[in-house]
Motif scaffolding. Sequence first.
Motif, PDB file in Angstrom:
ATOM      1  N   GLN A   1       0.855  -1.186   0.000  1.00 30.76           N
ATOM      2  CA  GLN A   1       0.000   0.000   0.000  1.00 30.76           C
ATOM      3  C   GLN A   1       0.887   1.231   0.000  1.00 30.76           C
ATOM      4  O   GLN A   1       1.848   1.306   0.762  1.00 30.76           O
TER       5      GLN A   1
ATOM      6  N   ASP B   1       2.298   4.812   0.830  1.00 27.59           N
ATOM      7  CA  ASP B   1       2.248   5.617   2.050  1.00 27.59           C
ATOM      8  C   ASP B   1       1.265   6.763   1.884  1.00 27.59           C
ATOM      9  O   ASP B   1       1.198   7.393   0.826  1.00 27.59           O
ATOM     10  N   GLY B   2       0.498   7.024   2.918  1.00 23.52           N
ATOM     11  CA  GLY B   2      -0.450   8.125   2.903  1.00 23.52           C
ATOM     12  C   GLY B   2      -1.787   7.809   2.270  1.00 23.52           C
ATOM     13  O   GLY B   2      -2.638   8.680   2.159  1.00 23.52           O
ATOM     14  N   THR B   3      -1.988   6.580   1.825  1.00 23.81           N
ATOM     15  CA  THR B   3      -3.283   6.213   1.246  1.00 23.81           C
ATOM     16  C   THR B   3      -4.082   5.415   2.264  1.00 23.81           C
ATOM     17  O   THR B   3      -3.521   4.792   3.167  1.00 23.81           O
ATOM     18  N   ASP B   4      -5.391   5.454   2.083  1.00 19.95           N
ATOM     19  CA  ASP B   4      -6.220   4.643   2.969  1.00 19.95           C
ATOM     20  C   ASP B   4      -6.245   3.209   2.455  1.00 19.95           C
ATOM     21  O   ASP B   4      -5.651   2.894   1.438  1.00 19.95           O
TER      22      ASP B   4
END
Length: 125
Positions: A26, A28-31
Amino acid sequence: MREALGSKPGSQSEECTTIKKWEKVQADGTDGNCVTFVLHDEDHTLGNSLRYMVMKNPDVEFCGYCITHPSESKINFRIQTRGALPAIEPFRKGLNDLMGVCQHVLNTFERSMKEYRAQREEEMQ
């Protein structure tokens, strides 16, 4: 962020010998609604059937996979969901649904083989 799944916690020597079946990647900084799962030691057989099962979920906006390279047995499997639903949920549901379909096919096959063998034994007598 990389998160290894399927490995057993324990000593460092145990972790080195444990083979990871899949991992979650995933940005970084994403849901959690847009995730790529890396499936190790798999090919189109699982990729295409799992994609089909996951796409049946109306909350899934996008689902696709690619084989990283013909010489590697690894799949990048991407899921993007609508709203706040974490991508891991349709991934798990797709795997469970696929296992259910496979179990149904196996049961049907075994039942048919049993009936066929019983019929053949009757004909031989």
